[in-house]
Scaffold this motif. Structure first.
Motif, mmCIF file in Angstrom:
data_model
loop_
_atom_site.group_PDB
_atom_site.id
_atom_site.type_symbol
_atom_site.label_atom_id
_atom_site.label_comp_id
_atom_site.label_asym_id
_atom_site.label_seq_id
_atom_site.Cartn_x
_atom_site.Cartn_y
_atom_site.Cartn_z
ATOM 1 N N GLN A 185 30.268 53.746 42.308
ATOM 2 C CA GLN A 185 30.593 55.145 42.033
ATOM 3 C C GLN A 185 30.448 55.477 40.551
ATOM 4 N N GLY A 186 29.971 54.514 39.772
ATOM 5 C CA GLY A 186 29.748 54.753 38.349
ATOM 6 C C GLY A 186 30.988 54.601 37.494
ATOM 7 N N MET A 187 32.028 53.990 38.042
ATOM 8 C CA MET A 187 33.271 53.816 37.287
ATOM 9 C C MET A 187 33.172 52.637 36.328
ATOM 10 N N ASN A 188 33.835 52.780 35.184
ATOM 11 C CA ASN A 188 33.977 51.675 34.251
ATOM 12 C C ASN A 188 35.240 50.909 34.636
ATOM 13 N N VAL A 189 35.061 49.683 35.152
ATOM 14 C CA VAL A 189 36.172 48.893 35.688
ATOM 15 C C VAL A 189 36.562 47.810 34.697
ATOM 16 N N MET A 190 37.855 47.681 34.474
ATOM 17 C CA MET A 190 38.371 46.597 33.641
ATOM 18 C C MET A 190 39.340 45.756 34.461
ATOM 19 N N ILE A 191 39.308 44.434 34.220
ATOM 20 C CA ILE A 191 40.172 43.503 34.944
ATOM 21 C C ILE A 191 40.960 42.687 33.930
ATOM 22 N N CYS A 192 42.245 42.505 34.194
ATOM 23 C CA CYS A 192 43.067 41.722 33.263
ATOM 24 C C CYS A 192 44.132 40.943 34.030
ATOM 25 N N ALA A 193 44.771 40.020 33.333
ATOM 26 C CA ALA A 193 45.841 39.187 33.896
ATOM 27 C C ALA A 193 46.784 38.814 32.764
ATOM 28 N N PRO A 194 48.004 38.395 33.078
ATOM 29 C CA PRO A 194 48.995 38.142 32.021
ATOM 30 C C PRO A 194 48.679 36.953 31.113
ATOM 31 N N THR A 195 48.000 35.919 31.632
ATOM 32 C CA THR A 195 47.741 34.721 30.832
ATOM 33 C C THR A 195 46.253 34.418 30.782
ATOM 34 N N GLY A 196 45.871 33.585 29.823
ATOM 35 C CA GLY A 196 44.480 33.187 29.692
ATOM 36 C C GLY A 196 43.978 32.444 30.919
ATOM 37 N N ARG A 197 44.823 31.545 31.447
ATOM 38 C CA ARG A 197 44.421 30.794 32.638
ATOM 39 C C ARG A 197 44.248 31.713 33.844
ATOM 40 N N ALA A 198 45.168 32.680 33.978
ATOM 41 C CA ALA A 198 45.074 33.621 35.091
ATOM 42 C C ALA A 198 43.830 34.501 34.965
ATOM 43 N N ALA A 199 43.521 34.914 33.738
ATOM 44 C CA ALA A 199 42.328 35.732 33.512
ATOM 45 C C ALA A 199 41.059 34.945 33.838
ATOM 46 N N LYS A 200 41.026 33.677 33.431
ATOM 47 C CA LYS A 200 39.854 32.845 33.724
ATOM 48 C C LYS A 200 39.703 32.642 35.230
ATOM 49 N N ARG A 201 40.832 32.462 35.902
ATOM 50 C CA ARG A 201 40.797 32.236 37.348
ATOM 51 C C ARG A 201 40.231 33.455 38.077
ATOM 52 N N ILE A 202 40.732 34.648 37.779
ATOM 53 C CA ILE A 202 40.260 35.839 38.487
ATOM 54 C C ILE A 202 38.810 36.145 38.117
ATOM 55 N N SER A 203 38.420 35.796 36.896
ATOM 56 C CA SER A 203 37.026 35.975 36.484
ATOM 57 C C SER A 203 36.112 35.055 37.293
ATOM 58 N N ASP A 204 36.548 33.798 37.473
ATOM 59 C CA ASP A 204 35.760 32.838 38.263
ATOM 60 C C ASP A 204 35.663 33.273 39.725
ATOM 61 N N LEU A 205 36.746 33.835 40.273
ATOM 62 C CA LEU A 205 36.779 34.209 41.686
ATOM 63 C C LEU A 205 35.968 35.463 41.975
ATOM 64 N N THR A 206 35.973 36.410 41.039
ATOM 65 C CA THR A 206 35.299 37.689 41.285
ATOM 66 C C THR A 206 33.909 37.769 40.669
ATOM 67 N N GLY A 207 33.668 36.942 39.655
ATOM 68 C CA GLY A 207 32.391 37.022 38.957
ATOM 69 C C GLY A 207 32.335 38.126 37.922
#
Length: 750
Positions: free
Chosen positions: A367-389
């Protein structure tokens, strides 16, 4: 060199000959002291020491294996240099802004031993020196007085037994008048950002003969009790409970407490909030945070109402493009995320949260949205990044931490500089506390779509508040809970046992052919021996796992033979033993050496770090946060510093900073939140019953990606599964949401 013995310490006097190392932030110094023509290496927190100063130091001589004899300072007194030579050396060192070696020589030649007195009291005489105008003379005098005020503060606090680091923080906050302020009210040092322990301020007040029932003391005591309870997760306390706790702690009457509380309520330092006619007291920052969250979510929901569009066709196309079939509850979540402005997506492991989230992200971007993803910790952010790409950042990095001129923390992105995003997704939302979620909401526009992803059955945030659970329990906003375990996840005993645990069902300890193992050990030595063997040899040999990066030992408790403190000492001895030539730094609890696995235990937004991007470039940033795990690369015993690699972010720690660090071969379950590890070894044996409950065990099991091992007592594990006692948290957010968000047929849990 003469030494005077006093209270089991020695006292030496002398002139600062040269500075070896000095931290402007903490006041920690290493310098050479000329004491009766003998050079002595001195270490300790002495603030802004300069060459040429004359000091009286109290402390002890210690023998360092590598650097030899050192004098470790515990208290000091300073006087300004008296002789012309000392004054020249002092001024030449750059201690006073605007005076370098050349002007220093001219000043001492003109005024001799009266130079410093002239600078302080008769600055107009300085204009007789070539190069010094009236304006510059005034600036030199003002700078000298400011410097003298800082040093007077440091000396005073040292004599009161208060570490210089607290003086540094106090001076940054209040400036030159701070010493007079502290002498009138030492409890100022307990204020947020300075954080002197209340007991130490109490000692200072007693030495100053301040009355036991002083309003300053009662005010600080009330804030201390509220602050201690905030550290346990409560954003508020019932007035009757606060009165009982504070009266007992301070030894004052209920009436005296009531008078101070009413005064603080009038000044809006404290706030009163009613839940079902029961009054609760809140510190200002927590009242403002939870009130803002409730009002802001209400506004966001009103502005991004359900547009009633059915996105079924779009979801069908997403299924076709990805060769996947979404369950009806997943389709409901995707539809809500597209049609409304707010969604909570919750559920346990293997229920398809990531699959659902990937679809939401993909359709947002289409839909042309600018999406941002975040998490409380560095490990959590890396995990969700690995899972979603998709790239994910920590919340702190996303909001960009910065400091004001007064050295107080704030985020760059807020109402005045919002994030440039149309949709924000926060993973591991159960870990996000009230203050942090307030900051997130202030940084996004009211039309930004917000998707909160988390597992409400896990432990709540370390910080105060229970945001995810309060939002869900309020029934005031859209919530979708995924419950069905997907077929591919049913082959994992980690996933299946996690769901058994959260549903209060027993687990089978005899099954040991997949990824979940239990070993009965009912004596502490046998338990410790097995944990070490699994980390050091058995798991590395069988699975190729690294004890440092892949295996994590966790425990419900810090204390006792199966707690993290004792396990860390044992595992350090086995995995990274003391060796000749390997430098160490000792703290009251731990000894640190190169190669140790460590964890940050408190958010520190100022720690600078560098991360190597390629052979020639580095990324620079600041902030190491509670729960970040790193490996010590090197230790400098003379400077009391350690270089630590936090998964690519390399930071230099001074001795005072190490107080917010601990060994991390073993960590508590609470500290493991938001992280996943290839293999988890959990000890379940001994300790207080209150430490053993269902959602703590559930949180522990869901930390393991490929291998979960429990060592201890099966009866203790059974007790945890049946004990569904959740830690009660006093918060106001749930009630504030119910009050602020109007009833709507479309709102509620699915």
């Amino acid at each position: 060199m003469t030494r005077e013995i006093r209270h089991d310490y020695e006292t030496i006097t002398g002139e600062v000959d040269s500075i070896v190392f000095k931290s402007e932030d903490t006041g920690f110094c290493v310098f050479m002291l000329n004491s009766n023509n003998n050079l002595v290496t001195v270490v300790g927190e002495l603030g802004d020491v300069e060459e040429g100063e004359e000091l009286t130091l109290t402390g002890e001589f210690t023998d360092h294996a590598k650097y030899g004899e050192q004098f470790k300072t515990v208290m000091f007194e300073r006087t300004l240099p008296q002789s012309s030579d000392s004054i020249l050396k002092y001024l030449s060192s750059g201690a006073i802004s605007g005076i370098g070696p050349v002007i220093a020589k001219k000043l001492v030649k003109a005024f001799g031993e009266q130079t410093l007195d002239v600078i302080e009291n008769e600055p107009e005489k300085l204009t007789a020196i070539e190069g010094i105008t009236k304006r510059k003379a005034k600036k030199i005098s003002d700078d000298f007085r400011s410097t003298f005020a800082v040093r007077s503060l440091m000396s005073y606090l040292s004599q009161m037994g208060v570490a210089v680091s607290y003086g540094v923080k106090a001076w940054k906050r209040w400036g030159d008048p701070v010493l007079d302020m502290i002498k009138k009210n030492p409890y100022l040092l307990c204020s947020y950002g300075v954080d002197l322990p209340f007991s130490k301020a109490d000692e200072m007040a007693a030495d100053m003969q301040m009355p036991h029932d002083s309003k300053h003391r009662i005010k600080a005591g009330i804030e201390f009790v509220l602050g201690e309870n905030a550290a346990s997760g409560h954003t508020c306390l019932p007035l009757d409970r606060l009165t009982k706790l504070a009266a007992g702690f301070l030894g004052v009457t209920d009436q005296q407490l009531s008078e101070v509380i009413e005064h603080e309520l009038e000044d809006e330092n404290l706030f009163k909030y009613y839940k079902k006619d029961r009054p609760f007291i809140m510190l200002r920052e927590y009242y403002k945070a939870e009130d803002y969250i409730a009002r802001r979510l209400c506004v966001m929901r009103q502005l991004t109402y359900d547009n009633k569009i059915d996105f079924s066709a779009v979801i069908d196309l997403e299924e076709e493009n990805n060769n996947i079939k979404y369950e009806s509850i997943q389709r409901k979540a995707i539809n809500l995320a597209l049609s409304k402005g707010f969604l909570v997506l919750t559920g346990g492991p293997g229920t398809g949260k990531t699959t659902t989230l990937n679809a939401i992200i993909s359709l947002y971007q289409q839909q042309g949205m600018n999406v941002m993803i975040c998490a409380p910790t560095g490990r959590a952010a890396k995990r969700i990044s690995d899972l979603t790409g998709f790239e994910a950042k920590t919340i702190h990095r996303l909001l960009e931490v910065e400091f004001t001129a007064g050295d107080t923390l704030r985020f760059k992105h807020d109402e005045n500089d919002p994030l440039d995003c149309d949709a924000l997704i926060i993973d591991e939302m159960s870990m996000v506390d009230s203050l942090l979620f307030e900051a997130v909401l202030r940084a996004v526009s009211v039309t930004c779509k917000l998707v909160l992803v988390g597992d409400s059955d896990q432990l709540p945030s370390v910080g105060a508040g229970n945001v995810l659970k309060d939002i869900i329990d309020s029934g005031a906003l859209s919530v979708v809970k995924l419950k069905e375990i997907f077929r591919q996840s049913q082959s994992s005993d980690i996933v299946m046992n996690a769901h058994k645990i959260v549903n209060g069902q027993p687990i089978d300890y005899t099954v040991k052919d997949k990824d979940f193992f239990f070993f009965q050990r009912l004596e502490y030595p046998a338990l410790q021996e097995l944990v070490v063997s699994l980390c050091k040899k058995r798991l590395p040999d069988a699975y190729g796992l690294s004890p440092m990066t892949d295996i994590q030992v966790i425990s419900p408790t810090r204390q006792g033979p199966s707690g993290t403190v004792e396990l860390n000492k044992i595992m350090q001895r086995e995995l990274n033993p003391k060796m000749a030539g390997k430098s160490e730094i000792k703290t009251p609890v731990y000894t640190y050496r190169a190669g140790d696995k460590v964890m940050q235990t408190k958010n520190d937004y100022e720690i600078p770090w560098k991360k190597q991007i390629d052979d020639e470039s580095f990324e620079k940033g600041a902030g190491i946060f509670n729960g970040d795990i790193g490996i010590i690369q090197s230790v400098n015993s003379i400077l009391k510093t350690a270089v630590i690699d936090f998964e690519g972010r390399v930071a230099v720690y001074t001795l005072p900073m190490l107080e917010n660090l601990e060994l991390a071969y073993a960590i508590t379950v609470h500290k493991s939140q938001g992280s996943e590890f290839e293999a988890v070894i959990m000890t379940v044996f001994g300790g207080y019953d209150r430490l053993y409950y269902r959602n703590l065990l559930y949180t522990a099991v869901t930390r393991a990606k490929k291998l979960m091992i429990i060592v201890g007592s099966s009866k203790r594990v059974d007790y945890m599964i049946t004990n569904d006692r959740r830690n009660l948290r006093y918060t106001a957010l749930k009630n504030m949401l119910i009050e602020n968000v109007a009833e709507d047929d479309e709102v509620g849990s699915v």
